[in-house]
Scaffold this motif. Sequence first.
Motif, PDB file in Angstrom:
ATOM      1  N   MET A 267       0.811  -1.204   0.000  1.00 27.21           N
ATOM      2  CA  MET A 267       0.000   0.000   0.000  1.00 27.21           C
ATOM      3  C   MET A 267       0.851   1.264   0.000  1.00 27.21           C
ATOM      4  O   MET A 267       0.350   2.331  -0.299  1.00 27.21           O
ATOM      5  CB  MET A 267      -0.937   0.001   1.194  1.00 27.21           C
ATOM      6  N   TYR A 268       2.102   1.120   0.343  1.00 25.26           N
ATOM      7  CA  TYR A 268       2.995   2.274   0.305  1.00 25.26           C
ATOM      8  C   TYR A 268       3.090   2.842  -1.107  1.00 25.26           C
ATOM      9  O   TYR A 268       3.180   4.050  -1.288  1.00 25.26           O
ATOM     10  CB  TYR A 268       4.375   1.863   0.826  1.00 25.26           C
ATOM     11  N   PHE A 269       3.036   1.952  -2.099  1.00 27.85           N
ATOM     12  CA  PHE A 269       3.090   2.367  -3.494  1.00 27.85           C
ATOM     13  C   PHE A 269       1.920   3.285  -3.836  1.00 27.85           C
ATOM     14  O   PHE A 269       2.084   4.307  -4.503  1.00 27.85           O
ATOM     15  CB  PHE A 269       3.098   1.130  -4.389  1.00 27.85           C
ATOM     16  N   PHE A 270       0.707   2.941  -3.386  1.00 25.92           N
ATOM     17  CA  PHE A 270      -0.468   3.742  -3.693  1.00 25.92           C
ATOM     18  C   PHE A 270      -0.427   5.103  -3.004  1.00 25.92           C
ATOM     19  O   PHE A 270      -0.860   6.106  -3.577  1.00 25.92           O
ATOM     20  CB  PHE A 270      -1.750   2.998  -3.318  1.00 25.92           C
ATOM     21  N   THR A 271       0.080   5.146  -1.793  1.00 22.14           N
ATOM     22  CA  THR A 271       0.192   6.442  -1.124  1.00 22.14           C
ATOM     23  C   THR A 271       1.164   7.345  -1.874  1.00 22.14           C
ATOM     24  O   THR A 271       0.911   8.542  -2.031  1.00 22.14           O
ATOM     25  CB  THR A 271       0.639   6.285   0.335  1.00 22.14           C
ATOM     26  N   GLN A 272       2.253   6.768  -2.373  1.00 26.12           N
ATOM     27  CA  GLN A 272       3.214   7.566  -3.135  1.00 26.12           C
ATOM     28  C   GLN A 272       2.633   8.022  -4.468  1.00 26.12           C
ATOM     29  O   GLN A 272       2.916   9.139  -4.922  1.00 26.12           O
ATOM     30  CB  GLN A 272       4.499   6.757  -3.366  1.00 26.12           C
TER      31      GLN A 272
ATOM     32  N   TYR B 233      -4.752  14.778  -2.739  1.00 23.94           N
ATOM     33  CA  TYR B 233      -4.043  15.029  -1.492  1.00 23.94           C
ATOM     34  C   TYR B 233      -4.855  14.529  -0.294  1.00 23.94           C
ATOM     35  O   TYR B 233      -4.292  13.963   0.646  1.00 23.94           O
ATOM     36  CB  TYR B 233      -3.736  16.514  -1.346  1.00 23.94           C
ATOM     37  N   LEU B 234      -6.180  14.685  -0.343  1.00 28.71           N
ATOM     38  CA  LEU B 234      -7.023  14.156   0.734  1.00 28.71           C
ATOM     39  C   LEU B 234      -6.996  12.631   0.761  1.00 28.71           C
ATOM     40  O   LEU B 234      -6.958  12.026   1.844  1.00 28.71           O
ATOM     41  CB  LEU B 234      -8.459  14.662   0.582  1.00 28.71           C
ATOM     42  N   VAL B 235      -7.015  12.008  -0.405  1.00 32.93           N
ATOM     43  CA  VAL B 235      -6.925  10.545  -0.458  1.00 32.93           C
ATOM     44  C   VAL B 235      -5.581  10.077   0.088  1.00 32.93           C
ATOM     45  O   VAL B 235      -5.503   9.076   0.808  1.00 32.93           O
ATOM     46  CB  VAL B 235      -7.160  10.031  -1.894  1.00 32.93           C
ATOM     47  N   TYR B 236      -4.537  10.803  -0.224  1.00 30.22           N
ATOM     48  CA  TYR B 236      -3.207  10.474   0.314  1.00 30.22           C
ATOM     49  C   TYR B 236      -3.230  10.506   1.840  1.00 30.22           C
ATOM     50  O   TYR B 236      -2.759   9.569   2.488  1.00 30.22           O
ATOM     51  CB  TYR B 236      -2.176  11.460  -0.233  1.00 30.22           C
TER      52      TYR B 236
ATOM     53  N   LEU C  89      -3.918   3.441   7.024  1.00 28.67           N
ATOM     54  CA  LEU C  89      -2.917   2.382   6.935  1.00 28.67           C
ATOM     55  C   LEU C  89      -1.556   2.864   7.416  1.00 28.67           C
ATOM     56  O   LEU C  89      -0.642   3.068   6.634  1.00 28.67           O
ATOM     57  CB  LEU C  89      -2.784   1.921   5.481  1.00 28.67           C
ATOM     58  N   PRO C  90      -1.399   3.071   8.719  1.00 32.40           N
ATOM     59  CA  PRO C  90      -0.071   3.500   9.182  1.00 32.40           C
ATOM     60  C   PRO C  90       0.932   2.360   9.016  1.00 32.40           C
ATOM     61  O   PRO C  90       0.624   1.200   9.198  1.00 32.40           O
ATOM     62  CB  PRO C  90      -0.297   3.832  10.655  1.00 32.40           C
ATOM     63  N   SER C  91       2.142   2.745   8.647  1.00 30.88           N
ATOM     64  CA  SER C  91       3.136   1.689   8.437  1.00 30.88           C
ATOM     65  C   SER C  91       4.189   1.678   9.519  1.00 30.88           C
ATOM     66  O   SER C  91       4.361   2.538  10.272  1.00 30.88           O
ATOM     67  CB  SER C  91       3.810   1.862   7.093  1.00 30.88           C
TER      68      SER C  91
END
Length: 65
Positions: A1-6, A53-56, A63-65
């Motif tokens: 999910m880190y990929f989607f946040t980026q 930006y809100l979705v980010y 989903l905190p990592s």
Amino acid sequence: MYFFTQIFLFCSITAFVFLVIGLFKPWAMLWWEDVQNRRKVIKLYGSVGIVTYLVYWLLIWILPS
């Protein structure tokens, strides 16, 4: 999910860069429109930038990592 946040962060930064460019030269960012003006640039790229930006931030919060 880190990929989607980026991806969402990159899309929001890109939209805000396009917004700044469009404020100086609207025809460069809205070349497909019949009428190009700054209001359309703000509506299109401003809304895309804010939403992504809100979705980010929602993904970061959920989903905190």
